[in-house]
Design a protein around this motif. Sequence first.
Motif, mmCIF file in Angstrom:
data_model
loop_
_atom_site.group_PDB
_atom_site.id
_atom_site.type_symbol
_atom_site.label_atom_id
_atom_site.label_comp_id
_atom_site.label_asym_id
_atom_site.label_seq_id
_atom_site.Cartn_x
_atom_site.Cartn_y
_atom_site.Cartn_z
ATOM 1 N N GLN A 1 14.700 -12.346 0.155
ATOM 2 C CA GLN A 1 12.922 -12.158 0.440
ATOM 3 C C GLN A 1 12.496 -13.340 0.853
ATOM 4 O OE1 GLN A 1 11.229 -9.777 -2.629
ATOM 5 N NE2 GLN A 1 12.900 -9.231 -3.890
ATOM 6 N N ARG B 1 12.339 -8.043 2.763
ATOM 7 C CA ARG B 1 13.650 -8.167 2.370
ATOM 8 C C ARG B 1 14.586 -7.785 3.367
ATOM 9 N NH1 ARG B 1 13.918 -3.975 -2.391
ATOM 10 N NH2 ARG B 1 11.865 -5.157 -3.055
ATOM 11 N N GLY C 1 19.436 -8.631 0.387
ATOM 12 C CA GLY C 1 18.656 -8.951 -0.743
ATOM 13 C C GLY C 1 17.760 -10.372 -0.494
#
Length: 309
Positions: free
Chosen positions: A212, A206, A210
């Motif tokens: 991923q 990540r 935020g």
Amino acid sequence: METLANLESFVRSAESGSFSAAARRLALTPAAVSRNVAMLERNLKVRLFHRSTRKLTLTEAGEAFLSAIGGNLESLQNAIASVSADDGQPAGVLKISLPPTIGMSHILPLLPDFLQRYPRIKPEWHFENRAVDLIAEGYDAAIGGGFELAPGMVARTLAPAHIIAVASPAYLARRTAPVDPSGLIELDGIVMRSLKSGRIRTWNMRDAQGDQVAALMRETLVVNDPAALRESVQLGLGVAMLAVPDVLAGLESGELVRVLPRWWADAGAISLYYASRDLLPSKTRVFIDFVIEAFKREDYARRFAGSLG
């Protein structure tokens, strides 16, 4: 009045389900523990255990007796331990479990100062890549991650357990660095097979926003130990995913390079595990305080955080 040895042998045998496990915790032979329990049963005129070749099981009377004395025994042991040394200094064998890489790199160097401060403590440190059973195996404390918190256990967080991608400068000098984790598949991957599951470990990385992305890696080399993983990277064999504390010295010296500086994987926390008691033995309490103090002094919580890279 029953002796403390008989009561300790009974309680530890009940907790672990065997005389052998209790003997390891009490530094006695299984025969001595069995004799102590037999003497207790004879004195009380009641059978406390059902015995078989495989396991001990408490009788109904044994269950009631354990419930009645369990907490009182801990208090008595702690009271004795706290005043057992003539000069009031913590004393005794301190059995600790540590992961080999972080243990040798960051905890073992603390030992000279610790022993200078507490010379009556005798360290027995086990370096092992597994989550031990503190109660059944007789450990005073453990450092690591991913432990199951059994009843009566606490975990004190020391630092984040962040995983980052690293390589040697020589390896990267000949290749184009990826811009996100999906690009790792184009490089030589040094991967680790989990000792617990037998599978290749994979990570989702990540970034600060935020986002991923799966860090899929080509399995160019497979090992089963973090130290071997790090050594293979230092030899210029490829890219690997490693915990920040395992590679911190190499990153700070320039021997290793972070491949994706904005990306990391979260593996939980590095924690200090110990039994929850109203009165911990003084040897355990001073070790806990010493480690927490050292982590603060060395600023490890910040330095181990891949999210700040």
